[in-house]
Scaffold this motif. Structure first.
Motif, short mmCIF file in Angstrom:
data_model
loop_
_atom_site.label_atom_id
_atom_site.label_comp_id
_atom_site.label_asym_id
_atom_site.label_seq_id
_atom_site.Cartn_x
_atom_site.Cartn_y
_atom_site.Cartn_z
N ASP A 21 -5.99 0.53 9.06
CA ASP A 21 -4.59 0.93 9.01
C ASP A 21 -4.47 2.20 8.17
OD1 ASP A 21 -4.58 0.15 6.30
OD2 ASP A 21 -3.63 -1.77 6.71
N ASP A 22 -3.24 2.59 7.83
CA ASP A 22 -3.05 3.86 7.12
C ASP A 22 -3.62 3.86 5.70
OD1 ASP A 22 -1.11 2.07 6.26
OD2 ASP A 22 0.48 3.57 6.14
N ARG A 23 -3.96 2.69 5.17
CA ARG A 23 -4.58 2.61 3.84
C ARG A 23 -6.07 2.83 3.89
NH1 ARG A 23 -3.25 -3.31 2.58
NH2 ARG A 23 -3.75 -3.32 4.78
N GLY A 24 -6.68 2.56 5.04
CA GLY A 24 -8.13 2.61 5.18
C GLY A 24 -8.59 1.47 6.06
N SER A 25 -9.54 0.69 5.58
CA SER A 25 -10.06 -0.40 6.40
C SER A 25 -10.51 -1.57 5.55
CB SER A 25 -11.24 0.09 7.25
OG SER A 25 -12.33 0.44 6.42
#
Length: 179
Positions: A21-25
């Motif tokens: 997602d937009d935070r990373g993984s």
């Protein structure tokens, strides 16, 4: 996680499936239930890491003799390696066959290696690190190997070795182990 059994019965390629997602993984690297559902060992008594400084370093081909045979779950956590498994099981239809896998932190692939296989790898980059989950305690008197360049195996190593231990350079050929 995606589990793919290879042409060498008992050797599995495990590919984690990250949630991004937009935070990373977030990625699960080990799941006792999913591994058990595939009939794989889930008890690992050692977690080891190896660091190789030079590209082309070759380690292996190692195994422990029965009754100390090891199951290994191998991944590359820095750099890149060419990971090799060789079937040494006496009654296996793929005895003396080998497979190689490119492992990197980016592809997150892991190789599940059952007991009865020799294992080795060659580094494809400088400063490569390999992580192992191992099912048996290291038993020095059961530790042995097969010559990395045995003509009976014809392993297609990607590079000429740049660094090897004296022990790895002097493992016997298969014909001496079989006779």
């Amino acid at each position: 996680m995606r589990f793919t059994e290879t042409k060498l019965q008992g050797v599995w390629l495990i590919e984690p499936t990250p949630v991004i997602d937009d935070r990373g993984s977030f990625t699960r690297l080990f799941c006792e239930k999913e591994m058990a559902d595939c009939g794989l060992a889930t008890r690992f008594v050692q977690h080891s890491r190896s660091h190789s400084v030079k590209r082309g370093t070759l380690r292996g081909l190692h195994y422990q003799e029965d009754p100390y045979g090891e199951v290994k779950l191998v991944s590359c956590v820095r750099g890149a390696i060419f990971d090799v498994v060789v079937d040494l099981r006496p009654n296996s239809p793929t005895r003396h066959s080998w497979m190689g896998f490119e492992l990197t932190p980016e592809n997150m692939k892991q190789v599940y290696i059952p007991a009865g296989f020799a294992h080795g790898f060659q580094t494809l980059t400088n400063d490569a690190e390999v992580a192992y989950l191992i099912s048996q305690f290291y038993t020095p008197h059961a530790s042995t190997g097969v010559h990395y360049n045995d003509p009976a195996l014809s392993i297609n190593w990607p590079l000429l070795p740049t660094a090897m231990s004296e022990r790895d350079m002097n493992w016997p050929l298969l014909k001496k182990l079989v006779s």
